[in-house]
Enzyme design. Structure first.
Site, PDB file in Angstrom:
ATOM      1  N   ASP A   8       0.987  -1.247   0.057  1.00 27.09           N
ATOM      2  CA  ASP A   8       0.187  -0.002  -0.056  1.00 27.09           C
ATOM      3  C   ASP A   8       0.960   1.278  -0.009  1.00 27.09           C
ATOM      4  OD1 ASP A   8      -2.224   1.702   0.415  1.00 27.09           O
ATOM      5  OD2 ASP A   8      -1.552   1.836   2.496  1.00 27.09           O
ATOM      6  N   ASP A  10      -0.296   5.170   0.769  1.00 29.80           N
ATOM      7  CA  ASP A  10      -0.562   6.104   1.810  1.00 29.80           C
ATOM      8  C   ASP A  10      -0.591   5.595   3.405  1.00 29.80           C
ATOM      9  OD1 ASP A  10      -1.144   8.737   0.178  1.00 29.80           O
ATOM     10  OD2 ASP A  10      -2.710   7.490  -1.024  1.00 29.80           O
ATOM     11  N   GLU A  17      -0.919  11.116   4.408  1.00 32.34           N
ATOM     12  CA  GLU A  17      -2.122  11.668   4.768  1.00 32.34           C
ATOM     13  C   GLU A  17      -2.130  13.000   5.308  1.00 32.34           C
ATOM     14  OE1 GLU A  17      -4.223  10.838   2.826  1.00 32.34           O
ATOM     15  OE2 GLU A  17      -4.800   8.620   2.856  1.00 32.34           O
ATOM     16  N   GLY A  52      -9.246  10.788  -2.534  1.00 34.42           N
ATOM     17  CA  GLY A  52      -9.583  12.143  -2.131  1.00 34.42           C
ATOM     18  C   GLY A  52     -10.567  12.900  -2.754  1.00 34.42           C
ATOM     19  N   GLU A  54     -13.318  11.737  -3.757  1.00 34.31           N
ATOM     20  CA  GLU A  54     -14.659  11.316  -3.330  1.00 34.31           C
ATOM     21  C   GLU A  54     -14.925  11.716  -1.976  1.00 34.31           C
ATOM     22  OE1 GLU A  54     -12.309   9.410  -4.757  1.00 34.31           O
ATOM     23  OE2 GLU A  54     -13.446   8.215  -6.289  1.00 34.31           O
ATOM     24  N   ARG A  55     -13.743  11.941  -1.411  1.00 38.18           N
ATOM     25  CA  ARG A  55     -13.726  12.427   0.059  1.00 38.18           C
ATOM     26  C   ARG A  55     -14.175  13.987   0.163  1.00 38.18           C
ATOM     27  NH1 ARG A  55      -8.066  10.989   1.529  1.00 38.18           N
ATOM     28  NH2 ARG A  55      -9.268   8.816   1.431  1.00 38.18           N
ATOM     29  N   LYS A  84      -4.701  20.058  -5.483  1.00 36.92           N
ATOM     30  CA  LYS A  84      -4.372  19.475  -4.484  1.00 36.92           C
ATOM     31  C   LYS A  84      -3.142  18.420  -4.669  1.00 36.92           C
ATOM     32  CE  LYS A  84      -5.531  15.224  -3.012  1.00 36.92           C
ATOM     33  NZ  LYS A  84      -4.693  14.068  -3.452  1.00 36.92           N
ATOM     34  N   THR A 122      -5.224   3.270  -3.689  1.00 36.14           N
ATOM     35  CA  THR A 122      -6.143   3.879  -4.209  1.00 36.14           C
ATOM     36  C   THR A 122      -5.796   5.173  -4.916  1.00 36.14           C
ATOM     37  OG1 THR A 122      -6.962   4.582  -2.353  1.00 36.14           O
ATOM     38  CG2 THR A 122      -7.896   2.562  -3.061  1.00 36.14           C
ATOM     39  N   THR A 123      -4.410   5.589  -4.637  1.00 38.65           N
ATOM     40  CA  THR A 123      -4.168   7.265  -4.995  1.00 38.65           C
ATOM     41  C   THR A 123      -3.684   6.828  -6.491  1.00 38.65           C
ATOM     42  OG1 THR A 123      -3.094   8.973  -4.312  1.00 38.65           O
ATOM     43  CG2 THR A 123      -1.747   7.108  -4.550  1.00 38.65           C
ATOM     44  N   SER A 124      -3.658   8.078  -7.175  1.00 39.91           N
ATOM     45  CA  SER A 124      -3.307   8.142  -8.528  1.00 39.91           C
ATOM     46  C   SER A 124      -1.852   7.719  -8.912  1.00 39.91           C
ATOM     47  CB  SER A 124      -3.397   9.440  -9.139  1.00 39.91           C
ATOM     48  OG  SER A 124      -2.447  10.311  -8.647  1.00 39.91           O
TER      49      SER A 124
HETATM   50  C1  XBP Z   1      -5.375   6.262   0.261  1.00 36.59           C
HETATM   51  C2  XBP Z   1      -6.435   7.079  -0.141  1.00 36.59           C
HETATM   52  C3  XBP Z   1      -6.194   8.081  -1.215  1.00 36.59           C
HETATM   53  C4  XBP Z   1      -5.496   9.147  -0.434  1.00 36.59           C
HETATM   54  C5  XBP Z   1      -5.330  10.619  -1.315  1.00 36.59           C
HETATM   55  O1  XBP Z   1      -5.852   4.825   0.688  1.00 36.59           O
HETATM   56  O2  XBP Z   1      -7.663   6.743   0.056  1.00 36.59           O
HETATM   57  O3  XBP Z   1      -7.640   8.605  -1.684  1.00 36.59           O
HETATM   58  O4  XBP Z   1      -6.022   9.646   0.730  1.00 36.59           O
HETATM   59  O5  XBP Z   1      -5.053  10.359  -2.662  1.00 36.59           O
HETATM   60  P1  XBP Z   1      -4.659   3.714   0.633  1.00 36.59           P
HETATM   61  P2  XBP Z   1      -5.973  10.947  -3.922  1.00 36.59           P
HETATM   62  O6  XBP Z   1      -3.708   3.965   1.460  1.00 36.59           O
HETATM   63  O7  XBP Z   1      -5.465   2.454   1.046  1.00 36.59           O
HETATM   64  O8  XBP Z   1      -4.354   3.507  -0.935  1.00 36.59           O
HETATM   65  O9  XBP Z   1      -6.302  12.320  -3.567  1.00 36.59           O
HETATM   66  O10 XBP Z   1      -5.171  10.684  -5.212  1.00 36.59           O
HETATM   67  O11 XBP Z   1      -7.095   9.999  -3.953  1.00 36.59           O
HETATM   68 MG    MG Z   2      -2.998   3.270   3.260  1.00 35.27          MG
END
Ligand code: XBP
Ligand code: MG
Length: 250
Positions: A8, A10, A17, A52, A54-55, A84, A122-124
């Site tokens: 993983d 983040d 985060e 991010g 969706e959040r 961001k 799940t990030t880019s």
């Molecule tokens: C990470 C996420 C990401 C980041 C932000 O989850 O949920 O959305 O918070 O990145 P994980 P983005 O550690 O389970 O992969 O803004 O690119 O979504």
């Molecule tokens: Mg994580």
């Protein structure tokens, strides 16, 4: 036999985060002259929403100055999210996001032992490239047999889609891999794909329940505080320890 370690990003590779995405979101709000800010605590609550974009969209529903239509909110969220990610890249480039203790050493263990590594996040792709490019250099991608990001797996964790895709790409059975995660959503995603998951606690998930985790501990940089326990308190978690936990999986 353990064939691959699935990372993983983040919270697991770095405290992205708290020290990255949160700071970058607030900088983006500021640059857009948007009056709201997220506190460290509020961002922790919002982490229940994966992604991010969706959040942000979720939070906007309770922000009075946000556009009133869904189309309006989506358009604004898209622009803020893009900015961001630029600001996140700036933070990484400025050295704000060191790798967590023990991560680099475990990368080296895997390379030396010929255990493949993959990224499952799940990030880019852009955010992963910024972070790993800064720490591993321009050829960071060569270190990983597969890199699965938001663009590859749009259904985000806790859905197992990203883990199912990585197993397909690696052509490896789930039982021959171990995922390293920090969040309950990551644990659920890996477990639902049949993958044993090691949890390294991060800032935002210090004590969330982690049912069924293969092992849970404070950091790969220490041998203290792990369950199941590790011999000796000196040193870090190595591939040898992960292999041992993997051998005990049910
Ligand atoms: C990470 C996420 C990401 C980041 C932000 O989850 O949920 O959305 O918070 O990145 P994980 P983005 O550690 O389970 O992969 O803004 O690119 O979504
Ligand atoms: Mg994580």
């Amino acid at each position: 036999m353990l064939q691959a370690i699935l990372w993983d990003v983040d919270g697991t590779l770095a405290e992205t985060e708290r020290d990255g995405h949160l700071v970058a979101f607030n900088a983006a709000f500021d640059e857009f002259d948007i009056p709201w800010r997220w506190s460290e605590q509020r961002y922790g609550e919002l982490l229940r929403v994966a992604g991010g974009f969706e959040r942000l969209l979720f939070d906007m529903e309770s922000q009075p100055p946000a556009p009133t239509t869904m189309d309006g909110r989506r358009a604004l969220a898209q622009r803020i999210h893009e900015l961001k990610n630029k600001r996140y890249g700036d933070l990484v480039a400025g050295g704000a996001l060191p790798l967590r203790p023990g991560v680099r050493a475990l990368f080296a263990d895997c390379t030396e032992a010929g255990v493949r590594m993959a990224i499952v996040t799940t990030t880019s792709h852009g955010n992963v490239a910024a972070l790993l490019g800064a720490h591993l250099g321009a050829r960071w991608r060569d270190r990983f047999a597969a890199v699965v990001c938001a663009e590859d797996a749009p259904v985000k964790k806790p859905d197992p889609q990203a883990y199912r895709i990585v197993l397909e790409r690696l052509r490896t059975p789930a039982a021959a891999t171990v995922a390293i995660e920090d969040s309950p959503a990551g644990l659920k995603a890996g477990s639902a794909a049949g993958i044993p998951v090691v949890i390294t606690r991060s800032h935002y998930f210090p004590d969330s329940p982690v049912p069924g985790a293969l092992a849970v501990g404070p950091s790969l940089g220490t041998r203290a505080g792990w369950s199941p326990g590790l011999d000796g308190d000196a040193g870090r978690v190595g591939l040898i320890d992960i292999r041992q936990w993997h051998g005990t999986r049910r």
